[in-house]
Design an enzyme around this catalytic site. Structure first.
Site, mmCIF file in Angstrom:
data_model
loop_
_atom_site.group_PDB
_atom_site.id
_atom_site.type_symbol
_atom_site.label_atom_id
_atom_site.label_comp_id
_atom_site.label_asym_id
_atom_site.label_seq_id
_atom_site.Cartn_x
_atom_site.Cartn_y
_atom_site.Cartn_z
ATOM 1 N N ASN A 12 0.840 -1.063 0.002
ATOM 2 C CA ASN A 12 0.004 -0.051 -0.086
ATOM 3 C C ASN A 12 0.716 1.211 -0.090
ATOM 4 O OD1 ASN A 12 -1.891 1.954 0.536
ATOM 5 N ND2 ASN A 12 -2.505 1.544 2.713
ATOM 6 N N TRP A 13 0.904 1.846 -1.123
ATOM 7 C CA TRP A 13 1.849 3.012 -1.263
ATOM 8 C C TRP A 13 1.378 4.089 -0.643
ATOM 9 C CZ3 TRP A 13 3.612 1.581 -6.921
ATOM 10 C CH2 TRP A 13 4.319 0.627 -6.906
ATOM 11 N N LYS A 14 -0.020 4.441 -0.239
ATOM 12 C CA LYS A 14 -0.426 5.359 0.182
ATOM 13 C C LYS A 14 -0.323 6.646 -0.582
ATOM 14 C CE LYS A 14 -0.029 3.305 4.849
ATOM 15 N NZ LYS A 14 -0.024 3.389 6.304
ATOM 16 N N HIS A 98 -9.332 1.530 5.305
ATOM 17 C CA HIS A 98 -7.852 1.519 5.939
ATOM 18 C C HIS A 98 -8.133 2.598 7.307
ATOM 19 C CE1 HIS A 98 -3.809 2.694 6.530
ATOM 20 N NE2 HIS A 98 -3.572 1.665 5.986
ATOM 21 N N GLU A 100 -6.352 4.855 8.084
ATOM 22 C CA GLU A 100 -6.191 6.288 7.705
ATOM 23 C C GLU A 100 -7.408 6.866 7.306
ATOM 24 O OE1 GLU A 100 -2.385 5.508 5.666
ATOM 25 O OE2 GLU A 100 -1.502 5.336 7.420
ATOM 26 N N GLU A 170 -5.151 -4.713 10.738
ATOM 27 C CA GLU A 170 -3.915 -3.502 10.961
ATOM 28 C C GLU A 170 -4.182 -2.842 12.339
ATOM 29 O OE1 GLU A 170 -2.174 -2.505 6.751
ATOM 30 O OE2 GLU A 170 -3.712 -0.951 7.432
ATOM 31 N N GLY A 176 3.106 2.406 10.762
ATOM 32 C CA GLY A 176 4.064 3.390 10.269
ATOM 33 C C GLY A 176 5.021 3.836 11.710
ATOM 34 N N SER A 216 4.000 -2.063 10.227
ATOM 35 C CA SER A 216 5.432 -2.159 10.334
ATOM 36 C C SER A 216 5.911 -3.493 9.930
ATOM 37 C CB SER A 216 5.743 -1.851 11.969
ATOM 38 O OG SER A 216 5.603 -0.283 12.215
ATOM 39 N N GLY A 237 3.315 -1.007 4.344
ATOM 40 C CA GLY A 237 3.202 0.463 3.833
ATOM 41 C C GLY A 237 4.577 0.711 3.480
ATOM 42 N N GLY A 238 5.472 1.393 4.465
ATOM 43 C CA GLY A 238 6.769 1.821 4.304
ATOM 44 C C GLY A 238 7.632 0.780 3.406
HETATM 45 P P1 13P Z 1 3.617 0.522 7.614
HETATM 46 O O1 13P Z 1 3.828 -0.848 6.646
HETATM 47 O O2 13P Z 1 4.258 1.665 7.009
HETATM 48 O O3 13P Z 1 3.596 0.405 9.090
HETATM 49 O O4 13P Z 1 2.031 0.596 6.895
HETATM 50 C C1 13P Z 1 0.891 -0.535 7.103
HETATM 51 C C2 13P Z 1 -0.177 -0.085 6.624
HETATM 52 O O5 13P Z 1 -0.938 0.991 6.894
HETATM 53 C C3 13P Z 1 -0.421 -0.999 5.318
HETATM 54 O O6 13P Z 1 -1.905 -0.376 4.815
#
Ligand code: 13P
Length: 253
Positions: A12-14, A98, A100, A170, A176, A216, A237-238
């Site tokens: 997920n590149w956000k 999600h 967020e 999640e 993050g 993470s 994500g990251g």
């Molecule tokens: P991180 O891997 O950066 O913690 O993000 C997780 C996430 O929200 C994937 O959707």
């Protein structure tokens, strides 16, 4: 991981990556995972890169996902994106709810449910996100929150349709932050989710359901997480923003 369920590793590149960067990443990624067949690989770029990424991953083993969509077919909803637009851009999956989006954009179990219904009606496969905040966990509300999100998000979804849904657990406190849930903590919640889905549907649906863990996840911890029986994938994500670390995630042991 369970032999019956195909692991699904999704990036997920956000709100990261221009089209040029996104294409560069998937090109490099596709070279290093070209022989992978026993796990599903998904990338979720921002809307503006979907078309370019779709072209770059055509004839590869990488599938395309969007990060959000609206629940209405079309019309006067400035700034929103419809399911048909995602299909038109080559999406197979769509991430829904999600944390967020729940936290910063007012999404609720009700809007999540509407989006999941629309995605399924249109032939997109939803990845429905659930997860508790640290305050909720510390207040002993983990079961209550997860059950509410599962029941609310899946309201009026048939058993046949449910077979197309992926759930991502999640924990908000792990996103993050570098604080991963331990494999035991994650598996416990995954088992809770599977149990809840079993009670809402049946054993067959619950056993086939793929549940990803997100928060993470890194090349260093992915294998221990994936070793747990109820963890069927990762939503990352990251660590999905660099081709080498994304490839290492896909190649978990
Ligand atoms: P991180 O891997 O950066 O913690 O993000 C997780 C996430 O929200 C994937 O959707």
């Amino acid at each position: 991981m369970h032999p019956k369920r195909k692991p699904i590793i999704a990036g997920n590149w956000k709100m990261n990556m221009t089209a040029v960067d996104a294409v560069d990443l998937v090109r490099k990624l596709s070279y290093s995972i070209v022989n992978v067949k026993d796990r599903e690989i998904v990338v979720a770029p921002p809307f503006t890169s979907l078309a370019a990424v779709e072209e770059a991953i055509r004839d590869t083993n990488i599938a395309l996902a969007a990060q959000n969509m609206h629940w209405v077919d079309k019309g006067a909803f400035t700034g929103e994106i419809s399911a048909d637009m995602l299909l038109d851009s080559g999406c197979k999956y769509v991430i829904i709810g999600h944390s967020e989006r729940r936290q910063f954009f007012g999404e609720t179990d009700e809007t999540v449910n509407k989006k999941i219904k629309q995605a399924l009606k249109k032939g997109l496969l939803p990845i429905m996100c659930v997860g508790e905040t640290l305050a909720e966990r510390e207040a002993g509300k983990l079961d209550e929150i997860i059950s509410r999100q599962i029941t609310g998000g899946l309201k009026e979804i048939s058993a046949d349709d449910m077979k197309k849904v992926v759930i991502a657990y999640e924990p908000v406190w792990a996103i993050g932050t570098g604080k991963t849930a331990t494999p035991e903590q994650a598996n416990e919640v995954h088992a809770l989710i599977r149990g809840k889905v079993k009670s809402l549907y049946n054993a067959d649906v619950a056993e086939g359901l793929r549940i990803q863990y997100g928060g993470s996840v890194t090349p260093e911890n992915v294998s221990q997480l994936m070793a747990k029986p109820d963890i069927d994938g990762a939503l990352v994500g990251g660590a999905s923003l660099k081709p080498d670390s994304f490839a290492a995630l896909v190649n978990f042991k």
